[in-house]
Design a protein around this motif. Structure first.
Motif, PDB file in Angstrom:
ATOM      1  N   UNK A 126      12.620  -5.211   2.992  1.00 57.36           N
ATOM      2  CA  UNK A 126      13.910  -5.895   2.810  1.00 57.36           C
ATOM      3  C   UNK A 126      14.888  -5.046   2.007  1.00 57.36           C
ATOM      4  N   UNK A 127      16.163  -5.318   2.163  1.00 57.03           N
ATOM      5  CA  UNK A 127      17.216  -4.651   1.385  1.00 57.03           C
ATOM      6  C   UNK A 127      16.820  -4.680  -0.100  1.00 57.03           C
ATOM      7  N   UNK A 128      16.889  -3.529  -0.761  1.00 58.49           N
ATOM      8  CA  UNK A 128      16.567  -3.498  -2.195  1.00 58.49           C
ATOM      9  C   UNK A 128      15.083  -3.278  -2.481  1.00 58.49           C
ATOM     10  N   UNK A 129      14.259  -3.105  -1.427  1.00 62.89           N
ATOM     11  CA  UNK A 129      12.821  -2.867  -1.637  1.00 62.89           C
ATOM     12  C   UNK A 129      12.632  -1.558  -2.410  1.00 62.89           C
ATOM     13  N   UNK A 130      11.635  -1.515  -3.281  1.00 61.85           N
ATOM     14  CA  UNK A 130      11.357  -0.268  -4.001  1.00 61.85           C
ATOM     15  C   UNK A 130      10.670   0.707  -3.039  1.00 61.85           C
ATOM     16  N   UNK A 131      10.611   1.976  -3.463  1.00 62.79           N
ATOM     17  CA  UNK A 131       9.966   2.993  -2.628  1.00 62.79           C
ATOM     18  C   UNK A 131       8.504   2.614  -2.367  1.00 62.79           C
ATOM     19  N   UNK A 132       7.829   2.088  -3.398  1.00 62.65           N
ATOM     20  CA  UNK A 132       6.406   1.700  -3.215  1.00 62.65           C
ATOM     21  C   UNK A 132       6.300   0.560  -2.213  1.00 62.65           C
ATOM     22  N   UNK A 133       7.241  -0.392  -2.299  1.00 62.85           N
ATOM     23  CA  UNK A 133       7.194  -1.533  -1.381  1.00 62.85           C
ATOM     24  C   UNK A 133       7.399  -1.074   0.065  1.00 62.85           C
ATOM     25  N   UNK A 134       8.329  -0.144   0.265  1.00 61.54           N
ATOM     26  CA  UNK A 134       8.551   0.373   1.633  1.00 61.54           C
ATOM     27  C   UNK A 134       7.279   1.034   2.149  1.00 61.54           C
ATOM     28  N   UNK A 135       6.657   1.846   1.298  1.00 58.57           N
ATOM     29  CA  UNK A 135       5.474   2.597   1.729  1.00 58.57           C
ATOM     30  C   UNK A 135       4.319   1.654   2.061  1.00 58.57           C
ATOM     31  N   UNK A 136       4.146   0.607   1.257  1.00 56.10           N
ATOM     32  CA  UNK A 136       3.072  -0.347   1.531  1.00 56.10           C
ATOM     33  C   UNK A 136       3.391  -1.157   2.789  1.00 56.10           C
ATOM     34  N   UNK A 137       4.647  -1.494   2.971  1.00 56.83           N
ATOM     35  CA  UNK A 137       5.037  -2.226   4.179  1.00 56.83           C
ATOM     36  C   UNK A 137       4.757  -1.367   5.428  1.00 56.83           C
ATOM     37  N   UNK A 138       4.982  -0.056   5.320  1.00 57.84           N
ATOM     38  CA  UNK A 138       4.691   0.845   6.447  1.00 57.84           C
ATOM     39  C   UNK A 138       3.187   0.837   6.732  1.00 57.84           C
ATOM     40  N   UNK A 139       2.369   0.938   5.671  1.00 57.18           N
ATOM     41  CA  UNK A 139       0.914   0.954   5.880  1.00 57.18           C
ATOM     42  C   UNK A 139       0.453  -0.356   6.520  1.00 57.18           C
ATOM     43  N   UNK A 140       0.929  -1.478   5.960  1.00 55.75           N
ATOM     44  CA  UNK A 140       0.511  -2.781   6.487  1.00 55.75           C
ATOM     45  C   UNK A 140       1.041  -2.986   7.911  1.00 55.75           C
ATOM     46  N   UNK A 141       2.268  -2.554   8.156  1.00 49.33           N
ATOM     47  CA  UNK A 141       2.881  -2.730   9.479  1.00 49.33           C
ATOM     48  C   UNK A 141       2.166  -1.902  10.539  1.00 49.33           C
ATOM     49  N   UNK A 142       1.871  -0.650  10.222  1.00 48.10           N
ATOM     50  CA  UNK A 142       1.159   0.193  11.189  1.00 48.10           C
ATOM     51  C   UNK A 142      -0.247  -0.354  11.428  1.00 48.10           C
ATOM     52  N   UNK A 143      -0.845  -0.941  10.384  1.00 46.98           N
ATOM     53  CA  UNK A 143      -2.170  -1.563  10.538  1.00 46.98           C
ATOM     54  C   UNK A 143      -2.095  -2.737  11.521  1.00 46.98           C
ATOM     55  N   UNK A 144      -1.011  -3.497  11.449  1.00 44.10           N
ATOM     56  CA  UNK A 144      -0.856  -4.633  12.372  1.00 44.10           C
ATOM     57  C   UNK A 144      -0.712  -4.123  13.813  1.00 44.10           C
TER      58      UNK A 144
END
Ligand SMILES: NC(=O)CC[C@H](N)C(=O)O
Length: 404
Positions: A126-144
């Motif tokens: 989401x807008x304003x996500x921290x760098x760590x949040x983006x990276x974890x979202x990428x890992x979780x999203x690619x896992x899905x």
């Protein structure tokens, strides 16, 4: 019974091996140079989630640039197409993957080359996500997309970080043009973790099929992103996925695809098949030599070229039963197949021919396998007009094809 499809994949692999062993394993990331050049795996996933695999299908390798279309899909899902397009374009660069490919307005040309992928990574979450949040979202999203939890190969990640000067320079350039949302260091760090996720060819085939089936993972059933997002991603893969070999690839193979420096290659044919390949020797463009050959063969043998015209519309009419004077004077128009624009247009023409002789009409859709939005609207409109003209019309629709 051993499936003939698996045996066919074995034969494709063997023929690619027999063609020779040209190409070089990537070495600019020191850990990648350690790969066994003879590894070769091939997998295919169908729309119902059946996965066929051949060769070194259990071997895991880092996903590298094959992560780019999926991170792009997540950015589109999280921020919307218009917002993502403010930061990254969709034009083929015709340049190598690590080139400085910026438009005059400072946007990277597309999300499939490094400069665009680093920018895209910072747009996930989401807008304003921290760098760590983006990276974890990428890992979780690619896992899905893969249907299992993916993990980072820390050794490859560290090895790439130590040699990431060029990517760092690209990130600073984009930042200087106001198009990078994170600090350059954070964006490259997160992007490098994204590239270091471990996958095998089965994962690639399932991930590719998820894109090819409108965002629904065929194995887990999870709707990972919307169909609209997939259309955007596949379009960009078709034009930019194979870097400066994209035109050659599209004409010879005709499957939206993405390659990566570890030797992975994936192809997504909408509605049909997801392909995953792995063989570390690369050609001058950075594409897997055997992966490319295998896809050329699959496309040729199985008629998978996207630009090959499907024969749906011509066969939409299954038959017309004219009213029989002795019986109850009913007319039937029986339709079949997939109801897209072209098929629905042919069906409407048939309905327009129905004579005004007072015989009740049955429009039989029991052989129609599916319809898209346009096909549905056109058929409904045809029925509405017939009724408006005074015809008595009954629609036989046991599978609810005309319902939304
Ligand atoms: N083509 C690739 O796979 C490149 C990915 C690699 N991580 C890089 O940034 O250089």
């Amino acid at each position: 019974m051993r499936s003939p499809v698996t045996e066919y994949l074995d034969a494709v692999r063997e023929s690619c091996i027999a063609d020779g062993d040209d190409g070089e394993v990537a070495s600019y990331i020191p850990e990648l140079a350690e790969a066994d050049p003879d590894l070769f795996g091939l997998a295919m996933c169908t729309i119902d989630g059946t996965v066929y695999a051949s060769g070194d299908a259990e071997h895991r390798f880092t996903i590298q640039s094959l992560s780019k279309p999926f991170a792009y899909a997540l950015a589109l899902a999280d921020r919307g197409r218009d917002e993502v397009l403010r930061f990254v374009g969709v034009e083929p660069s015709g340049d190598p993957f690590n080139e400085i490919s910026l438009e005059d307005n400072g946007r990277p040309r597309n999300p499939m080359i490094n400069i665009g992928a680093i920018t895209t990574h910072a747009l996930v979450g989401p807008e304003g996500a921290t760098a760590e949040e983006s990276t974890e979202r990428v890992r979780a999203g690619l896992s899905a997309f893969a249907g299992r939890q993916l993990e980072v190969d820390e050794a490859v990640c560290a090895s790439e970080r130590e040699t990431a000067d060029r990517n760092m320079a690209l990130a600073y350039l984009v930042r200087a043009r106001g198009k990078l949302q994170d600090e350059p260091h954070d964006a490259v760090d997160g992007y490098t973790r994204q590239c270091s996720l471990l996958v095998d060819v089965r994962d690639l085939a399932v991930m590719a099929m998820t894109l090819a089936s409108g965002g629904r993972n065929p194995v887990t059933g999870e709707q990972v992103v919307s169909a609209r997002v997939c259309t955007q991603v596949l379009s960009v893969m078709a034009t930019c996925g194979m870097y400066d070999a994209a035109g050659d690839w599209m004409t010879s193979v005709g499957i939206p695809a993405k390659s990566g420096v570890s030797g992975g290659l994936l192809g997504s044919l909408p509605g049909q098949v997801g392909i995953g390949a792995f063989s570390p020797r690369l050609d001058g463009f950075g594409n897997s030599v055997r992966g490319v050959r295998a896809c050329e063969r699959l496309s040729e043998d199985m008629g998978l070229h996207l630009m090959q015209a499907p024969e749906v519309a011509a066969h939409v009419l299954y038959g017309v039963v004219e009213p029989d004077d002795d019986a109850d004077r009913m007319r039937e128009v029986k339709l079949q197949g997939v109801m897209h624009f072209a098929a629905a247009e042919a069906a409407l023409r048939e309905l327009a021919e129905v004579p005004e002789d007072g015989a009740p009409l049955v429009v039989d859709l029991s052989r129609v396998s599916s319809a898209n939005g346009v096909g549905r609207r056109m058929l409904r409109e045809g029925v509405r007009r017939l009724r408006q003209d005074g015809h008595e019309v009954r629609v036989e629709d046991p599978d609810g094809i005309l319902e939304d």
